[in-house]
Design a protein around this motif. Structure first.
Motif, short mmCIF file in Angstrom:
data_model
loop_
_atom_site.label_atom_id
_atom_site.label_comp_id
_atom_site.label_asym_id
_atom_site.label_seq_id
_atom_site.Cartn_x
_atom_site.Cartn_y
_atom_site.Cartn_z
N VAL A 45 34.65 21.41 24.88
CA VAL A 45 34.13 22.61 24.23
C VAL A 45 34.59 22.67 22.78
O VAL A 45 33.79 22.85 21.85
N LEU A 46 35.90 22.52 22.57
CA LEU A 46 36.44 22.63 21.21
C LEU A 46 35.91 21.53 20.30
O LEU A 46 35.55 21.77 19.14
N ALA A 47 35.83 20.31 20.82
CA ALA A 47 35.31 19.19 20.02
C ALA A 47 33.90 19.47 19.53
O ALA A 47 33.52 19.05 18.42
N ASN A 48 33.12 20.20 20.30
CA ASN A 48 31.72 20.43 19.97
C ASN A 48 31.45 21.70 19.18
O ASN A 48 30.29 22.00 18.86
N ILE A 196 43.30 26.88 15.69
CA ILE A 196 42.09 27.00 16.51
C ILE A 196 42.45 26.61 17.94
O ILE A 196 42.89 25.49 18.19
N VAL A 197 42.25 27.54 18.86
CA VAL A 197 42.67 27.38 20.25
C VAL A 197 41.47 27.55 21.16
O VAL A 197 40.57 28.35 20.89
N CYS A 198 41.44 26.80 22.27
CA CYS A 198 40.40 26.96 23.28
C CYS A 198 41.03 26.86 24.66
O CYS A 198 41.93 26.04 24.88
N TYR A 199 40.56 27.69 25.58
CA TYR A 199 41.13 27.71 26.93
C TYR A 199 40.09 28.26 27.91
O TYR A 199 39.17 28.99 27.52
N PRO A 200 40.20 27.91 29.19
CA PRO A 200 39.29 28.45 30.20
C PRO A 200 39.72 29.85 30.60
O PRO A 200 40.92 30.15 30.66
N GLN A 230 29.88 28.19 27.40
CA GLN A 230 29.74 27.71 28.77
C GLN A 230 29.62 26.19 28.71
O GLN A 230 28.83 25.65 27.93
N ILE A 231 30.40 25.51 29.52
CA ILE A 231 30.38 24.06 29.50
C ILE A 231 29.12 23.54 30.18
O ILE A 231 28.51 24.25 30.99
N ASP A 232 28.70 22.33 29.83
CA ASP A 232 27.44 21.83 30.39
C ASP A 232 27.54 21.59 31.89
O ASP A 232 28.62 21.45 32.45
N GLU A 242 36.93 30.32 26.23
CA GLU A 242 37.09 31.15 25.04
C GLU A 242 37.77 30.36 23.93
O GLU A 242 38.70 29.58 24.20
N TRP A 243 37.31 30.53 22.71
CA TRP A 243 37.97 29.93 21.55
C TRP A 243 38.32 31.04 20.56
O TRP A 243 37.69 32.10 20.53
N CYS A 244 39.33 30.79 19.76
CA CYS A 244 39.73 31.78 18.77
C CYS A 244 40.36 31.08 17.57
O CYS A 244 40.99 30.03 17.71
N VAL A 245 40.13 31.64 16.39
CA VAL A 245 40.63 31.08 15.13
C VAL A 245 41.60 32.08 14.51
O VAL A 245 41.25 33.24 14.28
#
Length: 252
Positions: A45-48, A196-200, A230-232, A242-245
């Protein structure tokens, strides 16, 4: 927690939806922190979504100058390195991918495997050993870059980073405190710095995520952007991510 050990991932490179492929070596025999080494959903998710952000790296001087001694991008808990390698390609900058000692060899192998795509995109990558209990100590080696950037990370072991990336790094009650301590120790103090953080958003993790937000705010960081993805369907799950900056408040 869904994971993948497949050998290639497609990453969005630009807002025009151009794509690139990141190759990942088979990490199934390795583990650290009681987890098998794999690529987690948050990493994909974060990579994309990295292409949506345009950090200012102009004053880092990397790799031509060590004047400011700032690492453009530092990835924490890199795992297989998908996020950090994608960042190096999307932003065309130097990235240090860090994790615990048992994973450093696999990270180096993945950097080397993607040397050509890094070169085409103007990126460079090194691998670092960083223990979250001692964030002031980091050792960096170089791998998979072209000859002009092989030595470019030398001298950056004690440096702060303009951007810190962290995907799926909060899955136990001790992680929020440890992660924030590393961020405070390693994120550049300045208005251009970003975390920049991402987590389920799994029920079992929500208390840890609330704790993380409270500790980041207590440390003087402010969330400027956030969103959910939402992941594929190939991951066979419907958990939102969720991601947050984050950036430093006006006092920094």
């Amino acid at each position: 927690m869904s994971s993948r050990t497949r050998l290639s991932f497609t990453t969005t490179l630009t807002k025009a939806n151009d794509k690139l492929t990141i190759q990942i070596s088979d990490p199934s025999a390795l583990s650290a922190d009681n987890l098998a080494l794999a690529t987690w959903g948050s990493s994909e998710v974060l990579a994309n979504i990295l292409h949506r952000f345009t950090p200012d790296f102009s004053s880092t001087g990397f790799p031509e100058s060590h004047t400011d001694n700032v690492i453009p991008v530092l990835e924490l808990g890199a795992g297989t390195g998908l996020v950090g390698l994608s960042a190096a390609c999307v932003w065309g900058v130097g990235v240090v991918l860090t994790d615990l000692p048992p994973l450093v060899g696999a990270l180096g192998a993945n950097i080397a495997m993607n040397a050509q795509v890094l070169g085409r995109c103007g990126g460079a990558a090194g691998v670092g050993m960083l223990d979250w209990y001692s964030p002031e100590r980091m050792s960096i080696s170089n791998a998979g870059s072209d000859s002009s950037s092989v030595s470019s990370f030398s001298g950056y072991e004690s440096s702060r980073a303009r951007v810190i990336l962290a995907a799926d790094t909060v899955y136990s009650e001790e992680h929020p405190e440890l992660l924030v301590n590393v961020v405070v120790s390693r994120l550049e103090k300045g208005k251009e710095a970003r975390l920049i953080v991402c987590y389920p958003l799994r029920v079992g993790y929500l208390d840890h995520i609330r704790d993380l937000w409270a500790r980041l705010e207590g440390a003087g960081l402010v969330c400027g952007e956030e969103g959910r993805e939402q992941i594929d369907g190939s991951w066979d799950e419907d958990t939102p991510y969720e991601w947050c900056v984050w950036g430093w408040g006006s006092g920094e």
